[in-house]
Design an enzyme around this catalytic site. Structure first.
Site, short mmCIF file in Angstrom:
data_model
loop_
_atom_site.label_atom_id
_atom_site.label_comp_id
_atom_site.label_asym_id
_atom_site.label_seq_id
_atom_site.Cartn_x
_atom_site.Cartn_y
_atom_site.Cartn_z
N GLY A 11 0.78 -1.24 0.00
CA GLY A 11 0.00 0.00 0.00
C GLY A 11 0.81 1.28 0.00
O GLY A 11 0.29 2.35 0.35
N SER A 12 2.06 1.23 -0.45
CA SER A 12 2.86 2.46 -0.39
C SER A 12 2.38 3.49 -1.42
O SER A 12 2.45 4.70 -1.16
CB SER A 12 4.35 2.18 -0.57
OG SER A 12 4.66 1.81 -1.88
N ILE A 85 -6.12 -9.90 -12.19
CA ILE A 85 -6.47 -9.54 -13.56
C ILE A 85 -7.98 -9.30 -13.60
O ILE A 85 -8.75 -10.10 -13.06
CB ILE A 85 -6.06 -10.67 -14.53
CG1 ILE A 85 -4.54 -10.73 -14.57
CG2 ILE A 85 -6.66 -10.45 -15.91
CD1 ILE A 85 -3.99 -11.89 -15.36
N ASN A 100 -3.94 2.61 -13.44
CA ASN A 100 -3.01 1.66 -12.83
C ASN A 100 -1.62 2.26 -12.82
O ASN A 100 -1.31 3.12 -13.64
CB ASN A 100 -2.99 0.37 -13.67
CG ASN A 100 -2.09 -0.70 -13.07
OD1 ASN A 100 -2.07 -0.90 -11.85
ND2 ASN A 100 -1.34 -1.39 -13.92
N HIS A 102 2.34 0.88 -13.03
CA HIS A 102 3.10 -0.32 -13.37
C HIS A 102 4.59 0.00 -13.29
O HIS A 102 5.03 1.04 -13.79
CB HIS A 102 2.73 -0.78 -14.79
CG HIS A 102 3.46 -2.02 -15.18
ND1 HIS A 102 3.12 -3.26 -14.70
CD2 HIS A 102 4.55 -2.20 -15.95
CE1 HIS A 102 3.97 -4.16 -15.17
NE2 HIS A 102 4.84 -3.54 -15.94
N THR A 134 -7.04 -0.82 -19.86
CA THR A 134 -7.86 -1.44 -20.90
C THR A 134 -7.82 -2.94 -20.63
O THR A 134 -7.10 -3.38 -19.73
CB THR A 134 -7.30 -1.14 -22.30
OG1 THR A 134 -5.95 -1.63 -22.35
CG2 THR A 134 -7.32 0.35 -22.60
N GLU A 136 -6.38 -5.25 -22.09
CA GLU A 136 -5.09 -5.89 -22.31
C GLU A 136 -4.16 -5.55 -21.14
O GLU A 136 -3.95 -4.36 -20.84
CB GLU A 136 -4.47 -5.39 -23.62
CG GLU A 136 -3.41 -6.32 -24.16
CD GLU A 136 -2.82 -5.81 -25.47
OE1 GLU A 136 -1.75 -6.28 -25.84
OE2 GLU A 136 -3.43 -4.92 -26.09
N ASP A 138 -1.60 -4.40 -18.55
CA ASP A 138 -0.50 -3.43 -18.55
C ASP A 138 -0.35 -2.71 -19.90
O ASP A 138 0.77 -2.42 -20.33
CB ASP A 138 0.82 -4.10 -18.12
CG ASP A 138 0.76 -4.63 -16.70
OD1 ASP A 138 0.03 -4.03 -15.88
OD2 ASP A 138 1.41 -5.64 -16.41
C1 GRF Z 1 4.23 -1.17 -7.16
O1 GRF Z 1 5.51 -1.39 -7.64
C2 GRF Z 1 3.26 -0.96 -8.30
O2 GRF Z 1 3.85 -0.31 -9.39
C3 GRF Z 1 2.92 -2.37 -8.68
O3 GRF Z 1 2.85 -3.07 -7.47
C4 GRF Z 1 3.66 -2.42 -6.49
C5 GRF Z 1 2.75 -2.07 -5.35
O4 GRF Z 1 3.40 -1.50 -4.26
N1 GRF Z 1 1.71 -2.38 -9.47
P1 GRF Z 1 2.56 -0.79 -3.12
O5 GRF Z 1 1.53 -1.80 -2.61
O6 GRF Z 1 1.90 0.43 -3.69
O7 GRF Z 1 3.56 -0.46 -2.06
#
Ligand code: GRF
Length: 204
Positions: A11-12, A85, A100, A102, A134, A136, A138
């Site tokens: 959850g950072s 997913i 999202n 990524h 979307t 697909e 990522d």
């Molecule tokens: C992050 O690297 C995010 O990009 C990916 O999963 C990780 C989640 O980290 N989708 P956090 O839970 O937000 O600390």
């Protein structure tokens, strides 16, 4: 309140949104043991758990998740380390208001283990991407990316830490743009009204 965050773990990124003053109506996790739930609760943000294991199909889980989200009638739903997913039906329901983050410079390295894969590929630059979702995995229109250098002797952990710092910068920025009505999503491309940079480079 306008934003609901979906998490699965630490959850950072969700915390970075709260730290930046993004009003979260609720934080929803698919896992009861997600550390981020306690962080949200400590900040008086309502939390809920919709356990994916309690549902026989992805469709049934996504329907339950959508029902929980819709209780808050959010303008935007943000995936913040949400490790499921989503079905095309779910994605359609929130089209243009589902984001999202990524940990790679998409379209490079969709999927898991992005930092180790970037190192193995000999990438000189790596980073993170905020995009609209979307169906697909990522993919989807890119809102903002942050680039970091890959340094000699980097481990996947060192690279992850460098990228995560930038995630915490660009995700709140992207969400603010959305809430301020500054994102123009057209023909699969995102333009930021006012012309702010959609690619930022972290200093070495
Ligand atoms: C992050 O690297 C995010 O990009 C990916 O999963 C990780 C989640 O980290 N989708 P956090 O839970 O937000 O600390």
């Amino acid at each position: 309140m306008p934003v609901v965050a979906l998490i699965s773990g630490r959850g950072s990124n969700m915390q970075a949104l709260l730290d930046a003053g993004i009003p979260l109506a609720a934080v929803i996790s698919n896992r009861a043991d997600a550390k981020g739930l306690a962080i949200a609760a400590a900040r008086d943000v309502p939390t809920a758990v919709v356990e994916h294991r309690a549902y026989a199909t992805r469709e049934a889980f996504d329907a339950a998740l959508a029902a929980e989200i819709d209780r808050y009638a959010p303008r935007l739903v943000v995936l913040a380390g949400f490790m499921r997913i989503l079905t095309p039906r779910f994605v359609e329901r929130y089209a243009g208001r589902l984001m999202n983050i990524h940990p790679s410079l998409l379209p490079d390295f969709p999927g898991l283990d992005t930092h180790a894969r970037a190192l193995a590929a000999g990438a000189k630059r790596h980073g993170c991407t905020v995009h609209f979702v979307t169906s697909e995995l990522d993919h989807g229109p890119i809102v903002i990316q942050a680039e970091v250098p890959v340094l000699p002797g980097d481990t996947a952990d060192a690279l992850e830490a460098r990228v995560l710092r930038e995630e915490h910068v660009i995700y709140p920025r992207a969400v603010k743009w959305f809430l301020d009505g500054r994102l123009d999503l057209r023909d699969g491309k995102v333009r930021v009204k006012g012309g702010d940079a959609q690619l930022v480079t972290a200093p070495r």
